[in-house]
Scaffold this motif. Sequence first.
Motif, PDB file in Angstrom:
ATOM      1  N   VAL A 119     113.293  28.662  40.769  1.00 22.88           N
ATOM      2  CA  VAL A 119     112.968  29.278  42.058  1.00 22.88           C
ATOM      3  C   VAL A 119     113.159  28.271  43.194  1.00 22.88           C
ATOM      4  N   HIS A 120     112.709  27.042  42.944  1.00 26.40           N
ATOM      5  CA  HIS A 120     112.821  26.008  43.962  1.00 26.40           C
ATOM      6  C   HIS A 120     114.256  25.790  44.393  1.00 26.40           C
ATOM      7  N   GLY A 121     115.141  25.710  43.406  1.00 28.50           N
ATOM      8  CA  GLY A 121     116.558  25.535  43.707  1.00 28.50           C
ATOM      9  C   GLY A 121     117.106  26.717  44.499  1.00 28.50           C
ATOM     10  N   ALA A 122     116.730  27.925  44.049  1.00 29.49           N
ATOM     11  CA  ALA A 122     117.226  29.138  44.705  1.00 29.49           C
ATOM     12  C   ALA A 122     116.766  29.196  46.155  1.00 29.49           C
ATOM     13  N   LEU A 123     115.478  28.919  46.399  1.00 25.77           N
ATOM     14  CA  LEU A 123     114.934  29.035  47.755  1.00 25.77           C
ATOM     15  C   LEU A 123     115.474  27.939  48.676  1.00 25.77           C
ATOM     16  N   ALA A 124     115.659  26.724  48.125  1.00 32.74           N
ATOM     17  CA  ALA A 124     116.166  25.629  48.955  1.00 32.74           C
ATOM     18  C   ALA A 124     117.574  25.954  49.448  1.00 32.74           C
ATOM     19  N   GLU A 125     118.414  26.488  48.552  1.00 36.75           N
ATOM     20  CA  GLU A 125     119.767  26.849  48.947  1.00 36.75           C
ATOM     21  C   GLU A 125     119.773  28.053  49.876  1.00 36.75           C
ATOM     22  N   ALA A 126     118.829  28.996  49.617  1.00 34.15           N
ATOM     23  CA  ALA A 126     118.735  30.178  50.486  1.00 34.15           C
ATOM     24  C   ALA A 126     118.412  29.753  51.911  1.00 34.15           C
ATOM     25  N   ASP A 127     117.589  28.711  52.050  1.00 35.34           N
ATOM     26  CA  ASP A 127     117.267  28.196  53.382  1.00 35.34           C
ATOM     27  C   ASP A 127     118.518  27.660  54.086  1.00 35.34           C
ATOM     28  N   ARG A 128     119.408  27.074  53.299  1.00 31.01           N
ATOM     29  CA  ARG A 128     120.605  26.466  53.882  1.00 31.01           C
ATOM     30  C   ARG A 128     121.711  27.482  54.136  1.00 31.01           C
ATOM     31  N   THR A 129     121.982  28.321  53.119  1.00 36.56           N
ATOM     32  CA  THR A 129     123.173  29.171  53.229  1.00 36.56           C
ATOM     33  C   THR A 129     122.867  30.668  53.175  1.00 36.56           C
ATOM     34  N   GLY A 130     121.603  31.039  53.140  1.00 35.87           N
ATOM     35  CA  GLY A 130     121.283  32.465  53.118  1.00 35.87           C
ATOM     36  C   GLY A 130     121.369  33.069  51.729  1.00 35.87           C
ATOM     37  N   LEU A 131     121.643  34.371  51.690  1.00 33.58           N
ATOM     38  CA  LEU A 131     121.559  35.136  50.444  1.00 33.58           C
ATOM     39  C   LEU A 131     122.375  34.521  49.299  1.00 33.58           C
ATOM     40  N   ILE A 132     123.561  34.038  49.618  1.00 35.19           N
ATOM     41  CA  ILE A 132     124.417  33.493  48.554  1.00 35.19           C
ATOM     42  C   ILE A 132     123.774  32.269  47.905  1.00 35.19           C
ATOM     43  N   GLY A 133     122.945  31.585  48.665  1.00 34.89           N
ATOM     44  CA  GLY A 133     122.265  30.397  48.155  1.00 34.89           C
ATOM     45  C   GLY A 133     121.337  30.718  46.992  1.00 34.89           C
ATOM     46  N   VAL A 134     120.819  31.953  46.952  1.00 33.32           N
ATOM     47  CA  VAL A 134     119.945  32.335  45.840  1.00 33.32           C
ATOM     48  C   VAL A 134     120.695  32.176  44.527  1.00 33.32           C
ATOM     49  N   ILE A 135     121.981  32.582  44.553  1.00 30.73           N
ATOM     50  CA  ILE A 135     122.786  32.489  43.338  1.00 30.73           C
ATOM     51  C   ILE A 135     123.266  31.065  43.101  1.00 30.73           C
ATOM     52  N   THR A 136     123.765  30.415  44.115  1.00 24.94           N
ATOM     53  CA  THR A 136     124.337  29.078  43.906  1.00 24.94           C
ATOM     54  C   THR A 136     123.267  28.027  43.657  1.00 24.94           C
ATOM     55  N   GLY A 137     122.051  28.279  44.113  1.00 20.52           N
ATOM     56  CA  GLY A 137     121.025  27.238  44.024  1.00 20.52           C
ATOM     57  C   GLY A 137     120.168  27.278  42.773  1.00 20.52           C
ATOM     58  N   ILE A 138     120.202  28.402  42.032  1.00 19.30           N
ATOM     59  CA  ILE A 138     119.257  28.586  40.915  1.00 19.30           C
ATOM     60  C   ILE A 138     119.241  27.393  39.956  1.00 19.30           C
ATOM     61  N   PHE A 139     120.442  26.932  39.551  1.00 20.87           N
ATOM     62  CA  PHE A 139     120.470  25.884  38.521  1.00 20.87           C
ATOM     63  C   PHE A 139     120.557  24.467  39.097  1.00 20.87           C
ATOM     64  N   GLN A 140     120.420  24.343  40.430  1.00 20.63           N
ATOM     65  CA  GLN A 140     120.639  23.036  41.030  1.00 20.63           C
ATOM     66  C   GLN A 140     119.667  21.969  40.515  1.00 20.63           C
TER      67      GLN A 140
END
Lengths: 158, 335, 116
Positions: free
Chosen positions: C71-92
């Motif tokens: 969740v942390h990865g997903a939300l951090a990326e969502a803060d940066r890039t919006g909705l797509i960040g939820v997907i790209t950030g999950i496994f960060q």
Amino acid sequence: MSQENGDQMEKEAYQKVASRIEPKRPMLMNCVKAFFVGGFICVIGQCISTFYMHFFHFNEATVGAPTVATLIFISVLLTGFGVYDKFSQFSGAGTAVPVTGFANSMASTAIEYKTEGFVLGVGGNMFKLAGSVIVFGTVAAFIIGIIYTIATGQWGAM
Amino acid sequence: MYISKQSFRYESEPCIVSSGVVVGPTEAKGPLKDHFDKMYDDLWINEDSFEKAQKKLMEEACTETLTKANITPEDVAFLFGGDLINQITGTSFASRTLGIPFFGLFGACSTSMEALSLAAMVVEQGAPYVLAGTASHYAAIEKQFRYPIEYGSQRPPTAQRTVTAGGAALVAPTGSNIHVTKSTIGKVIDNGIKDPFNMGAAMAPAAVDTILTHFKDFQTSEEDYDLILTGDLGQVGRSIALEWFRQKGVTLPEGKFQDCGLMIYDDEPEAMAGASGTGCSAAVVFSKILHEMQQGKYKKILVCATGALLSPLTFQQKESIPCIAHAVVIERKGA
Amino acid sequence: MIFLWAFIVGGLICVVGQLMMDGLKLTPAHTMATLVVVGAVLDGLGLYERLIDFAGAGATVPITSFGNQLVHGALAEADRTGLIGVITGIFQITSAGISAAIIFSFLAALVFKPKG
């Protein structure tokens, strides 16, 4: 009385007998053991974190990754030598819940299915037990992420 | 001769001429070690997979049996056998090596007595020699039904341990004073137990049903037998079966009602409630029990092997566990 | 002090797992999947980070932290890039754990045989 009802009564009577006689799981004792073993593994994790922060310039935020990787390495090694499962009968969730248990579930399947070859056996079965953790974690994170995006209105470039 | 709905009497009284049991390392440390024909101190039985190891146990149990009777596989008319690995490959691959015409059976852990009763039937029909055999392997069966063996799961006190053993018996029209005289084939009984770590509780009602049917079909009772031996009910299943007998109005004397699953290990911590597996009843009956009959300890026994007919798929689909039990009467006649 | 809290919090999370297995008769797989989802939800509510500050490895070592990190990865990326960040950030953030488990398990399969 129909045959069906008779069978149902027989089954219920039997299940009553069976549950009266079968030994109960020693839940309290299992919890005590899980607490101490699980707590102990977390303390080892804390020691590893402290070690990395002191000697390798990691900070609170970055030390998680090497700590987890080290614990996983230890767990895989113990699984390979055939000792991890020996602890588990004693400790139950104490060895299953920490990330070491996750690593054990992957390493044990990988080693077990070696006889079916590296591609279909090891590759195909490694996530047999651990897969559900990743799937449910990912789906949950996705849903929470969507709710968060809607709540904060940060749709990004769309 | 067919007696009633579920029972046979073998008028020609086929004989058990010889038997052989081959076991793995844990069983070799147990109390029956003096009764086994061959023991391995390596779980792999010198093979490169556990499935091959189980196949070898089956093969060697058969060849040990034939060697004792001084005959070759060519002399054997048929082989009845089965195991717990998918599509019973363990047994059919062993039959490939042995080259004996093969009837493949699946009755889970009840297969040993299913095979023995069919062997007696075929001998009664005129076959000269018929083999009945089963095998199981701890690691191969755990992998099939539960978890990888190095996976750290905590087993509840009702769990049982699959034995690593192969056992076979050779049935012939004459040649020994140990006879197979009657059998009762079980119905599939399901009393709604769903816990795959509590096979004893699932199988107990099948054993009770088959034994009571046997008493009824032959108008006999436990007084007629020196020993009533179940296959692998374990500690839990045996206690439940005794109570279920009581509720059906039959009180069995505790000493007379024994279980093979409680004879193989003495203090193996992993065994929990006892041993199980297709090889369990075969390993005990075809070694210790037959030896003791020859020595005169028992004159007439009823062996009731029990099997749980589940698969990992039916468990995951939340089905309850149907079970079966087959009973065979073995008697020592004459001096 | 962090060592004591790591011990207590980590131990208690394991006790929750034990109760799920013994009391609710869940399989280990069901238990772990549930704990991961619980960890994810706690992070969604912003509570898990506070637990980590308080208990250190007591909160990062149990499998619940895997849900938290996803969740942390997903939300951090969502803060940066919006909705797509939820997907790209999950496994960060979890990459270390998953990669290590895959690589070490594969190496183990090269070297070891099941012992029984």
